[in-house]
Design a protein around this motif. Structure first.
Motif, PDB file in Angstrom:
ATOM      1  N   UNK A 161      34.805  34.347  47.589  1.00 24.47           N
ATOM      2  CA  UNK A 161      34.539  35.639  46.939  1.00 24.47           C
ATOM      3  C   UNK A 161      33.506  36.383  47.762  1.00 24.47           C
ATOM      4  N   UNK A 162      33.815  37.623  48.106  1.00 23.20           N
ATOM      5  CA  UNK A 162      32.945  38.452  48.934  1.00 23.20           C
ATOM      6  C   UNK A 162      32.618  39.745  48.201  1.00 23.20           C
ATOM      7  N   UNK A 163      31.317  40.062  48.132  1.00 25.78           N
ATOM      8  CA  UNK A 163      30.849  41.311  47.537  1.00 25.78           C
ATOM      9  C   UNK A 163      30.026  42.044  48.590  1.00 25.78           C
ATOM     10  N   UNK A 164      30.382  43.273  48.865  1.00 26.19           N
ATOM     11  CA  UNK A 164      29.651  44.044  49.854  1.00 26.19           C
ATOM     12  C   UNK A 164      28.432  44.722  49.246  1.00 26.19           C
ATOM     13  N   UNK A 165      27.676  45.425  50.073  1.00 26.99           N
ATOM     14  CA  UNK A 165      26.585  46.243  49.553  1.00 26.99           C
ATOM     15  C   UNK A 165      27.187  47.374  48.732  1.00 26.99           C
ATOM     16  N   UNK A 166      26.341  48.068  47.993  1.00 29.21           N
ATOM     17  CA  UNK A 166      26.823  48.986  46.968  1.00 29.21           C
ATOM     18  C   UNK A 166      27.757  50.066  47.497  1.00 29.21           C
ATOM     19  N   UNK A 210      23.209  37.048  51.030  1.00 26.62           N
ATOM     20  CA  UNK A 210      23.090  35.849  50.209  1.00 26.62           C
ATOM     21  C   UNK A 210      24.396  35.079  50.364  1.00 26.62           C
ATOM     22  N   UNK A 211      24.341  34.003  51.138  1.00 25.61           N
ATOM     23  CA  UNK A 211      25.524  33.209  51.459  1.00 25.61           C
ATOM     24  C   UNK A 211      25.424  31.887  50.700  1.00 25.61           C
ATOM     25  N   UNK A 212      26.303  31.716  49.727  1.00 23.62           N
ATOM     26  CA  UNK A 212      26.240  30.570  48.824  1.00 23.62           C
ATOM     27  C   UNK A 212      27.401  29.627  49.097  1.00 23.62           C
ATOM     28  N   UNK A 213      27.092  28.352  49.271  1.00 24.29           N
ATOM     29  CA  UNK A 213      28.141  27.339  49.342  1.00 24.29           C
ATOM     30  C   UNK A 213      27.926  26.336  48.217  1.00 24.29           C
ATOM     31  N   UNK A 247      33.494  35.110  38.279  1.00 23.60           N
ATOM     32  CA  UNK A 247      34.551  36.036  37.861  1.00 23.60           C
ATOM     33  C   UNK A 247      34.075  37.482  37.965  1.00 23.60           C
ATOM     34  N   UNK A 248      32.837  37.726  37.528  1.00 24.42           N
ATOM     35  CA  UNK A 248      32.313  39.095  37.588  1.00 24.42           C
ATOM     36  C   UNK A 248      32.139  39.538  39.043  1.00 24.42           C
ATOM     37  N   UNK A 249      31.628  38.648  39.885  1.00 25.25           N
ATOM     38  CA  UNK A 249      31.486  39.013  41.296  1.00 25.25           C
ATOM     39  C   UNK A 249      32.843  39.338  41.909  1.00 25.25           C
ATOM     40  N   UNK A 250      33.870  38.572  41.526  1.00 21.54           N
ATOM     41  CA  UNK A 250      35.220  38.875  42.023  1.00 21.54           C
ATOM     42  C   UNK A 250      35.682  40.251  41.548  1.00 21.54           C
ATOM     43  N   UNK A 251      35.259  40.640  40.350  1.00 19.39           N
ATOM     44  CA  UNK A 251      35.684  41.935  39.803  1.00 19.39           C
ATOM     45  C   UNK A 251      35.014  43.110  40.495  1.00 19.39           C
ATOM     46  N   UNK A 252      33.884  42.857  41.181  1.00 14.90           N
ATOM     47  CA  UNK A 252      33.215  43.948  41.911  1.00 14.90           C
ATOM     48  C   UNK A 252      33.326  43.745  43.428  1.00 14.90           C
ATOM     49  N   UNK A 253      34.114  42.773  43.830  1.00 20.86           N
ATOM     50  CA  UNK A 253      34.309  42.504  45.244  1.00 20.86           C
ATOM     51  C   UNK A 253      35.740  42.087  45.512  1.00 20.86           C
ATOM     52  N   UNK A 254      35.918  41.162  46.465  1.00 24.72           N
ATOM     53  CA  UNK A 254      37.247  40.683  46.845  1.00 24.72           C
ATOM     54  C   UNK A 254      37.293  39.170  46.711  1.00 24.72           C
ATOM     55  N   UNK A 255      38.334  38.678  46.036  1.00 21.79           N
ATOM     56  CA  UNK A 255      38.595  37.241  45.994  1.00 21.79           C
ATOM     57  C   UNK A 255      39.765  36.938  46.918  1.00 21.79           C
ATOM     58  N   UNK A 256      39.530  36.046  47.856  1.00 26.41           N
ATOM     59  CA  UNK A 256      40.573  35.643  48.800  1.00 26.41           C
ATOM     60  C   UNK A 256      41.298  34.440  48.193  1.00 26.41           C
ATOM     61  N   UNK A 304      24.679  41.677  50.707  1.00 28.86           N
ATOM     62  CA  UNK A 304      26.035  41.122  50.727  1.00 28.86           C
ATOM     63  C   UNK A 304      25.989  39.744  50.072  1.00 28.86           C
ATOM     64  N   UNK A 305      26.978  39.435  49.248  1.00 34.51           N
ATOM     65  CA  UNK A 305      27.067  38.121  48.612  1.00 34.51           C
ATOM     66  C   UNK A 305      28.408  37.494  48.984  1.00 34.51           C
ATOM     67  N   UNK A 306      28.363  36.274  49.468  1.00 36.24           N
ATOM     68  CA  UNK A 306      29.598  35.533  49.757  1.00 36.24           C
ATOM     69  C   UNK A 306      29.454  34.133  49.166  1.00 36.24           C
TER      70      UNK A 306
END
Length: 505
Positions: A331-336, A19-22, A45-54, A299-301
């Motif tokens: 913000x990037x979130x990988x699979x579980x 899921x690639x969101x712009x 913010x929550x997605x950043x907390x479970x993934x990586x914020x560049x 994957x969510x970006x």
């Protein structure tokens, strides 16, 4: 990676969904998780907390079309051919697009929202595209969102709010809430997720057109910001005197008149309301993935094509090399169970939009095309020393190079430099280009910048260094079209020359 099958055999783990969101024109610092004092972005913010914020992600050309070409090719403006905004320029035929790379690997793919390519119905490798192109039907091509409005009994009424697509007046949305383009984009994307082929992995590119003007938030979202103080824009001393500004900045100052303080505060409230609306709609997409039982395998970006100055230093919109315009959320979130993507990580490395394509391909186990210039953000090899960005050409040109700490901006017209220490001065309040204590930094970054120049920029340098271009006299140009104001779209406006740039300085 292998999984144990029921019968004791080992099978390859299925490739993840993406899921690639712009979003469009959302500044990188406009997130609560990035420290903004006012904006509400609980979902991101929550997605950043479970993934990586560049934290240091930039648009290599902070203008809509060039930035999206970079996203879709994984390449710099120098390689894909646009640093000025060319609405009739086709996607390079010799480059593999993001969608093509996924399609060649067996993925189903759909784009929903804004693609901003020419011709408008060019799917650039996606299996299908449902478009919301901000009323560009006059360039040729049917807009799916406008067809949706017609089906609901509101044919041609998208722009009857009266706000311009490139100005900073605002009002609340004029049609029923469910017809807002943000709601339509979410609804169309959620339906696409539910209609997927369950035997193949999927790529969904969901592209929201706000918070790019027109500034037309839902009344319910504007209301939540009315009762609170809004942060004031940063105004540096170097930006106060119009006549001493570098030439491209003087053009921009003449084009977008500064708003009085009360109007500026309300404009920012309207912009923030558009952002929070999108943030909440992202929850619908996440909920759909969860209920379809594919969230852990997706994957969510999330990123933006560029930012917006929003009155900082007296400037509005994009194109500029300051943080408000050039820095983007990432913000990037990988699979579980993917350990390659961190959890709750803030990554300070320099990354660009060209890095999105190789990142997603690597995470999905797909070969990265040779035409990709970007570097995967989850690769151990990703460690840029500098990042280069550019916008416009000739006397309007603006060029930037930054390293881990400093940013150098060059304006060829008049050969003007600005130098900022982003470590001690993140809001770019103090220009250090004339500071003798920073001569060595200035020289080092000038040398690095010189290596990045090409094309007509080479006319502004010689063997001795930077010579620049003669600065023209700046005379304001009449803005008869209200920066590309749209009107009634039923019947549809007549076709126009697609090469004409609408709403630019």
């Amino acid at each position: 990676m292998l999984n144990k099958a029921c019968g004791g055999d080992y099978i390859s783990k299925p490739r993840p969904n993406v899921l690639f969101i712009t979003v469009d024109q959302w500044p990188g610092g406009l997130l609560a998780c990035a420290g903004h004092p006012v904006i509400e972005t609980p979902t991101i913010d929550h997605l950043a907390s479970i993934g990586t914020r560049f934290a240091n992600a930039y648009s290599e050309c902070p203008i809509c079309i060039p930035a999206r070409r970079t996203i879709m090719t994984g390449a710099s403006p120098r390689r894909h051919g646009d640093r000025t905004f060319q609405p009739s320029l086709r996607m390079p035929a010799d480059m593999t697009t993001l969608a093509q790379a996924f399609g060649q690997a067996g993925y189903q793919s759909q784009a929903i929202g804004k693609l901003h390519v020419y011709p408008q119905r060019d799917r650039i490798g996606f299996d299908d595209a449902l478009l919301a192109e901000e009323g560009r039907g006059a360039l040729g091509g049917t807009d799916d969102y406008e067809m949706f409005l017609a089906d609901k009994g509101y044919a041609g009424q998208q722009f009857l709010h009266g706000m311009s697509n490139n100005e900073y007046s605002w009002r609340t949305w004029h049609l029923p809430e469910e017809l807002h383009v943000t709601n339509w984009t979410t609804w169309a994307a959620a339906r696409s997720i539910k209609r997927r082929d369950p035997t193949r992995p999927a790529l969904w590119h969901v592209s929201y057109t706000p918070p790019h003007p027109p500034l037309i938030p839902l009344a319910s979202y504007l209301e939540r910001y009315r009762a609170r103080e809004v942060d004031e824009p940063n105004i540096a001393g170097w930006a106060v005197d119009d006549e001493r500004l570098p030439y491209p900045l003087k053009l921009a100052r003449d084009y977008w008149s500064s708003l009085p303080p009360a109007q500026l505060a309300d404009m920012r409230r309207a912009f923030y309301a558009l952002c929070t609306h999108i943030d909440h709609q992202l929850r619908v997409l996440i909920g759909t993935l969860r209920e379809e039982q594919i969230l852990d395998d997706t994957i969510i970006l999330i990123t933006s094509d560029h930012g917006d100055m929003l009155g900082d230093h007296g400037f509005y919109a994009k194109r500029m090399m300051y943080e408000g315009s050039a820095k983007v959320p990432m913000v990037l979130v990988g699979v579980a169970d993917d350990k390659r993507v961190g959890v709750g990580v803030v990554d300070e490395r320099l990354v660009g939009l060209q890095d999105i394509m190789p990142t997603l391909l690597q995470l999905c186990g797909i070969t990265i095309p040779d035409t990709c210039e970007g570097i995967s953000m989850v690769s151990q090899d990703h460690q840029r020393q500098t990042l280069y960005a550019e916008a416009l050409a000739g006397v309007k040109a603006m060029r930037m190079i930054r390293d881990e700490r400093y940013k150098l901006i060059w304006y060829p017209a008049g050969c003007v430099f600005q130098l900022f220490d982003l470590q001690t001065d993140p809001h770019e309040m103090y220009d250090l280009s004339a500071s003798s204590d920073h001569d060595h930094v200035l020289l080092r970054l000038q040398q690095q910048l010189r290596l990045e120049l090409y094309g007509e920029d080479l006319e502004a340098v010689d063997e001795g260094g930077f010579v620049g271009l003669e600065r023209p006299a700046s005379a304001p140009q009449p803005n008869r079209g209200l920066s590309g104001q749209r009107g009634l779209h039923y019947p549809a406006p007549p076709l126009q020359d697609p090469s004409i740039i609408v709403g630019g300085v």
